[in-house]
Design a protein around this motif. Structure first.
Motif, mmCIF file in Angstrom:
data_model
loop_
_atom_site.group_PDB
_atom_site.id
_atom_site.type_symbol
_atom_site.label_atom_id
_atom_site.label_comp_id
_atom_site.label_asym_id
_atom_site.label_seq_id
_atom_site.Cartn_x
_atom_site.Cartn_y
_atom_site.Cartn_z
ATOM 1 N N VAL A 8 0.875 -1.173 0.000
ATOM 2 C CA VAL A 8 0.000 0.000 0.000
ATOM 3 C C VAL A 8 0.907 1.216 0.000
ATOM 4 O O VAL A 8 1.750 1.363 0.889
ATOM 5 C CB VAL A 8 -0.925 0.004 1.236
ATOM 6 C CG1 VAL A 8 -1.720 1.291 1.318
ATOM 7 C CG2 VAL A 8 -1.843 -1.207 1.202
ATOM 8 N N GLY A 9 0.754 2.083 -0.961
ATOM 9 C CA GLY A 9 1.636 3.234 -1.077
ATOM 10 C C GLY A 9 1.100 4.476 -0.398
ATOM 11 O O GLY A 9 1.848 5.221 0.230
ATOM 12 N N THR A 10 -0.186 4.718 -0.505
ATOM 13 C CA THR A 10 -0.775 5.936 0.038
ATOM 14 C C THR A 10 -2.131 5.633 0.652
ATOM 15 O O THR A 10 -2.916 4.883 0.096
ATOM 16 C CB THR A 10 -0.959 6.997 -1.074
ATOM 17 O OG1 THR A 10 0.301 7.249 -1.686
ATOM 18 C CG2 THR A 10 -1.508 8.291 -0.519
ATOM 19 N N THR A 11 -2.386 6.250 1.779
ATOM 20 C CA THR A 11 -3.679 6.179 2.438
ATOM 21 C C THR A 11 -4.250 7.593 2.491
ATOM 22 O O THR A 11 -3.536 8.533 2.852
ATOM 23 C CB THR A 11 -3.537 5.616 3.867
ATOM 24 O OG1 THR A 11 -3.013 4.283 3.768
ATOM 25 C CG2 THR A 11 -4.859 5.580 4.584
ATOM 26 N N TYR A 12 -5.502 7.753 2.125
ATOM 27 C CA TYR A 12 -6.162 9.055 2.119
ATOM 28 C C TYR A 12 -7.084 9.151 3.328
ATOM 29 O O TYR A 12 -7.897 8.258 3.561
ATOM 30 C CB TYR A 12 -6.959 9.245 0.821
ATOM 31 C CG TYR A 12 -6.069 9.312 -0.387
ATOM 32 C CD1 TYR A 12 -5.657 10.540 -0.894
ATOM 33 C CD2 TYR A 12 -5.603 8.156 -0.997
ATOM 34 C CE1 TYR A 12 -4.816 10.603 -1.996
ATOM 35 C CE2 TYR A 12 -4.753 8.214 -2.093
ATOM 36 C CZ TYR A 12 -4.368 9.442 -2.585
ATOM 37 O OH TYR A 12 -3.529 9.510 -3.670
ATOM 38 N N VAL A 13 -6.951 10.227 4.082
ATOM 39 C CA VAL A 13 -7.716 10.417 5.306
ATOM 40 C C VAL A 13 -8.460 11.748 5.212
ATOM 41 O O VAL A 13 -7.837 12.796 5.030
ATOM 42 C CB VAL A 13 -6.789 10.411 6.544
ATOM 43 C CG1 VAL A 13 -7.590 10.571 7.819
ATOM 44 C CG2 VAL A 13 -5.944 9.132 6.587
ATOM 45 N N PRO A 14 -9.788 11.734 5.352
ATOM 46 C CA PRO A 14 -10.546 12.983 5.314
ATOM 47 C C PRO A 14 -10.393 13.767 6.614
ATOM 48 O O PRO A 14 -10.476 13.198 7.697
ATOM 49 C CB PRO A 14 -11.994 12.509 5.130
ATOM 50 C CG PRO A 14 -12.022 11.129 5.706
ATOM 51 C CD PRO A 14 -10.653 10.559 5.511
ATOM 52 N N VAL A 15 -10.144 15.067 6.482
ATOM 53 C CA VAL A 15 -10.003 15.946 7.652
ATOM 54 C C VAL A 15 -10.700 17.270 7.359
ATOM 55 O O VAL A 15 -10.848 17.660 6.208
ATOM 56 C CB VAL A 15 -8.525 16.191 8.034
ATOM 57 C CG1 VAL A 15 -7.830 14.883 8.405
ATOM 58 C CG2 VAL A 15 -7.763 16.893 6.926
ATOM 59 N N LEU A 16 -11.086 17.967 8.401
ATOM 60 C CA LEU A 16 -11.765 19.256 8.234
ATOM 61 C C LEU A 16 -10.753 20.391 8.081
ATOM 62 O O LEU A 16 -10.876 21.230 7.197
ATOM 63 C CB LEU A 16 -12.694 19.526 9.423
ATOM 64 C CG LEU A 16 -13.608 20.736 9.311
ATOM 65 C CD1 LEU A 16 -14.499 20.659 8.076
ATOM 66 C CD2 LEU A 16 -14.465 20.851 10.571
#
Length: 144
Positions: A8-16
Motif C-alpha cells: 500500500v503506497g498511500t492512504t487518504y484520510v478525510p479531515v476538516l
C-alpha cells in the motif's frame, strides 16, 4: 495476482482542517510533514504516505459493520505486547482519544485510537511474519 500488488503506497484520510490535522499527526504520531496547503497535506507515517484531504464536516474514513458498530479502516502494527502497552499509555498521556486494550480472540492485543476528526485507527501488537522476513532479508543483504 499477489505479485502485482507490492504494497500500500498511500492512504487518504478525510479531515476538516488540514493544517491542524497535519500538526496533530506530526506531534502525536511522529509523522513527517512533506507538503501542506489548505486542501491537502502529505505525510510520511509508518513507512507509508498519508494524504490528509480537506473534506466536508463530519466526513470520516470509518464505516459501520453489519452489527452497527463503527469500525476503523486501518491497523498499525507495533513490535510486541510491551510496545503496544507503552504506546497505549503514551497516547493516553497525550490526550489522544484511545480505547481500552482488547483481546479479540486472535494472537496479540489491540487498541483503537482516533484523530481530531474522529477517524479511527487500530493498533496490533504483532508484526506480520512477511514483514519480519523482509526486514531480516534486508538486514542480511546490507551485511553482505
Amino acid at each position: 495476482m499477489n505479485e502485482r500488488l507490492v504494497r500500500v503506497g498511500t492512504t487518504y484520510v478525510p479531515v476538516l482542517h488540514v493544517d491542524l490535522s497535519a500538526k496533530w499527526y506530526a506531534e502525536k504520531l511522529g509523522a513527517t510533514i512533506n507538503y501542506c496547503d489548505d486542501e491537502k497535506a502529505i505525510l510520511n507515517l509508518a513507512e507509508q504516505s498519508f494524504f490528509l484531504v480537506r473534506s466536508r464536516e463530519g466526513e470520516t474514513s470509518n464505516f459501520t459493520d453489519y452489527r452497527g458498530s463503527t469500525r476503523f479502516f486501518l491497523t498499525f502494527e507495533v513490535d510486541g505486547k510491551e510496545a503496544l502497552y507503552n504506546l497505549h499509555a503514551e497516547f493516553r498521556d497525550q490526550g489522544i482519544q484511545t480505547g481500552d486494550i482488547e483481546d479479540r480472540g486472535h494472537i496479540g492485543k489491540n487498541f483503537v485510537f482516533s484523530d481530531l476528526d474522529g477517524n479511527r485507527f487500530d493498533v496490533w501488537s504483532v508484526l506480520s511474519p512477511t514483514y519480519k522476513a523482509l526486514q531480516n532479508q534486508a538486514v542480511s543483504e546490507i551485511e553482505r
